[in-house]
Write an enzyme that holds these catalytic residues in place. Structure first.
Site, PDB file in Angstrom:
ATOM      1  N   SER A 138       0.847  -1.187   0.000  1.00  0.00           N
ATOM      2  CA  SER A 138       0.000   0.000   0.000  1.00  0.00           C
ATOM      3  C   SER A 138       0.884   1.238   0.000  1.00  0.00           C
ATOM      4  CB  SER A 138      -0.900   0.020   1.234  1.00  0.00           C
ATOM      5  OG  SER A 138      -1.559   1.277   1.361  1.00  0.00           O
ATOM      6  N   TYR A 152      -2.156  -0.803  10.039  1.00  0.00           N
ATOM      7  CA  TYR A 152      -2.175  -1.174   8.622  1.00  0.00           C
ATOM      8  C   TYR A 152      -0.897  -0.708   7.927  1.00  0.00           C
ATOM      9  CZ  TYR A 152      -3.709  -1.212   3.728  1.00  0.00           C
ATOM     10  OH  TYR A 152      -3.804  -1.429   2.372  1.00  0.00           O
TER      11      TYR A 152
END
Length: 243
Positions: A138, A152
């Site tokens: 990401s 995350y």
């Protein structure tokens, strides 16, 4: 690419589905994993077969060690080989210190990092020259522009370090290892008209959400022979979020 085999974890919807379909178009037989939605998984395998390739759907929880360790063997048993692994399954917890629960942290580490490590290492054991290990990270692993995504972001940053190390380990065998880092992509779980969309657009160089095919197209390139000299790196497809 005739008879080459790819495995896409979390391949029943969104980015994973687009990747599975792109690799089928590129001539791969494709296995996908799904957690619960067998109907969605069948829709993907039906599409792959309509493209003239063989398909397999495996119900698997990427957060469970036993599922991770068995997964590669199941693909090889069915197809006889594995050439490309795309680790796409993951979790996206949202919250800060006051709201995140311990089980959220553990589950995210298990899915986003430990599961990927196990799957990649098991795949590397059986891959031969030309093998591709592609980890879906990401842009938030490189830049964290919003609160609430610390856990995350940490797991996605960890994938980059792991890929760099594993690339060194398997490079002599002719296997590449890379991370692809999507930015905001319009999916069911992260719609372009969602609650955080305006905040995210404000930090992009291109103020728009990307499409799932934007990610799939980059995966298709990294899985190809043309990318044989690219390894141990992170490639962003993020509309300039990390610019």
């Amino acid at each position: 690419m005739t008879n080459r085999v790819a495995l896409v974890t979390g391949g029943s919807r969104g980015i994973g589905r687009a990747i599975a379909e792109r690799l089928a178009k590129d001539g791969f037989d494709v296995a996908i994993t799904y957690a619960r939605n067998a109907e969605a998984a069948k829709s993907v395998t039906d599409t792959v077969e309509k493209l003239g390739r063989r398909a397999l759907a495996i119900q698997s929880d990427s957060g469970k060690v036993e599922d991770n360790t068995a997964l590669i063997g199941k693909v090889v048993k069915h197809f006889g080989r594995l050439d490309t692994l795309v680790c796409n399954a993951g979790a996206y917890p949202y919250g800060g210190p006051d709201t995140l629960k311990l089980e959220d942290i553990i589950r995210t580490l298990d899915l986003n990092l430990r599961g990927v490590m196990i799957e990649a290492i098991e795949a590397a054991k059986i891959m031969t020259k030309g093998g591709r290990i592609i980890l879906i990270g990401s842009a938030f692993g490189e830049r964290v522009p919003l609160p609430g995504i610390s856990v995350y972001a940490a797991t996605k940053a960890g994938l980059v370090g792991f890929a760099k190390g594993l690339a060194r380990d398997v490079g002599p065998k002719g296997i590449t290892v890379n991370v692809i880092q999507p930015g905001p992509i319009d999916t069911e779980l992260n719609p372009a008209d969602g609650a955080a969309s305006e905040s995210l657009r404000a930090v992009l160089a291109i103020p728009a959400y990307g499409k799932v095919t934007d990610v799939a197209d980059l995966v298709g390139f990294v899985a190809s022979e043309e990318a044989s000299y690219i390894t141990g790196t992170a490639l962003s497809v993020d509309g300039g979020l990390t610019a």
